[in-house]
Design a protein around this motif. Structure first.
Motif, short mmCIF file in Angstrom:
data_model
loop_
_atom_site.label_atom_id
_atom_site.label_comp_id
_atom_site.label_asym_id
_atom_site.label_seq_id
_atom_site.Cartn_x
_atom_site.Cartn_y
_atom_site.Cartn_z
N ASP A 1 0.86 -1.17 0.00
CA ASP A 1 0.00 0.00 0.00
C ASP A 1 0.91 1.24 0.00
O ASP A 1 2.04 1.17 0.50
CB ASP A 1 -0.84 -0.06 1.29
CG ASP A 1 -1.70 1.17 1.48
OD1 ASP A 1 -2.45 1.52 0.56
OD2 ASP A 1 -1.61 1.77 2.57
N ASP B 1 -0.34 4.94 0.61
CA ASP B 1 -0.73 6.00 1.54
C ASP B 1 -0.78 5.54 2.99
O ASP B 1 -1.52 4.62 3.35
CB ASP B 1 -2.09 6.58 1.12
CG ASP B 1 -1.94 7.45 -0.12
OD1 ASP B 1 -1.04 8.31 -0.13
OD2 ASP B 1 -2.70 7.25 -1.08
N ASN B 2 0.03 6.20 3.79
CA ASN B 2 0.15 5.94 5.22
C ASN B 2 0.84 4.62 5.55
O ASN B 2 0.92 4.22 6.71
CB ASN B 2 -1.20 6.02 5.93
CG ASN B 2 -1.38 7.39 6.56
OD1 ASN B 2 -0.40 8.01 6.95
ND2 ASN B 2 -2.62 7.83 6.65
N THR B 3 1.32 3.93 4.52
CA THR B 3 2.13 2.73 4.76
C THR B 3 3.58 3.04 4.39
O THR B 3 4.48 2.94 5.22
CB THR B 3 1.60 1.54 3.93
OG1 THR B 3 0.29 1.23 4.39
CG2 THR B 3 2.50 0.32 4.09
N ASP C 1 -1.92 -0.34 6.01
CA ASP C 1 -2.29 0.26 7.30
C ASP C 1 -3.79 0.16 7.60
O ASP C 1 -4.22 0.62 8.63
CB ASP C 1 -1.87 1.75 7.33
CG ASP C 1 -2.66 2.58 6.33
OD1 ASP C 1 -2.62 2.25 5.13
OD2 ASP C 1 -3.35 3.52 6.76
N GLN C 2 -4.55 -0.42 6.70
CA GLN C 2 -5.99 -0.46 6.92
C GLN C 2 -6.55 -1.88 7.01
O GLN C 2 -6.42 -2.67 6.08
CB GLN C 2 -6.72 0.31 5.81
CG GLN C 2 -6.48 1.80 5.91
CD GLN C 2 -7.47 2.59 5.08
OE1 GLN C 2 -8.66 2.34 5.12
NE2 GLN C 2 -6.96 3.53 4.31
N ASP D 1 -6.72 -3.36 3.20
CA ASP D 1 -5.50 -4.15 2.97
C ASP D 1 -5.59 -5.55 3.59
O ASP D 1 -5.35 -6.56 2.91
CB ASP D 1 -4.29 -3.41 3.56
CG ASP D 1 -4.17 -1.98 3.04
OD1 ASP D 1 -4.05 -1.81 1.82
OD2 ASP D 1 -4.21 -1.05 3.86
MG LIG Z 1 -3.15 3.13 3.28
#
Ligand SMILES: [Mg+2]
Length: 165
Positions: free
Chosen positions: A33, A35-37, A117-118, A122
């Motif tokens: 992933d 975004d934010n990972t 991160d989700q 994910d």
């Molecule tokens: Mg993410």
């Protein structure tokens, strides 16, 4: 029955990931992933940590690919320097993006790990098709409202720590 929302591994950051953990399990490819990972929503291009991480995977014979729900431009700009196999608008937790990447990279489910991160995209998506799933903490807590709402639900599950029984 699948594993639902239970990740196989939970770590604070993708940069803490021990590649030996992957190798011991016969993992030959990681679906990442963005975004934010790997980076925050605001970072358009990968930083040195990301470049090093990808290099570490590749040096250990692990293919690294991007499977992201983000728009085409976001993924293309991010991937420009990395040059990885990348899928944008993967619609995770739909399995289509994962399956397409695995087919193109010649990876079997038991050789493939998802890192994100989700829980609801994910992890749930990866678990549904029998992939190894790795959950990380989001890099940035200052997320868009839609993601923040999802976090409230995620926290309820995390509090119960379903993977610790
Ligand atoms: Mg993410």
């Amino acid at each position: 029955m699948g594993k639902g929302l239970k990740p196989d591994l939970y770590i604070k950051s993708v940069f803490d990931l021990d590649v030996n953990w992957l190798k011991e399990r016969g993992i030959k490819g990681v679906l990442l992933d963005i975004d934010n990972t790997l980076v925050t929503h605001k970072q358009k291009i990968p930083d040195e940590k990301v470049v090093e991480l990808i290099k570490r995977f590749q040096e250990n014979g692990i293919k690294a690919a991007i499977v992201s729900n983000a728009r085409k431009k976001r993924v293309a700009v991010f991937n420009e320097k990395l040059g990885l196999y990348a899928k944008h608008r993967a619609f995770k937790p739909s399995n289509r993006g994962f399956l397409k990447a695995m087919s193109d990279l010649n990876l079997a489910p038991e050789e493939t790990a998802v890192i994100g991160d989700q829980l609801f995209t994910d992890i749930r998506g990866g678990n549904r098709i029998g992939l190894t799933t790795i959950l990380v903490d989001p890099l940035d807590k200052n997320e868009p409202a839609t993601v923040r709402i999802k976090r409230i639900f995620e926290k309820l599950f995390l509090k119960r720590k379903p993977w610790h029984d």
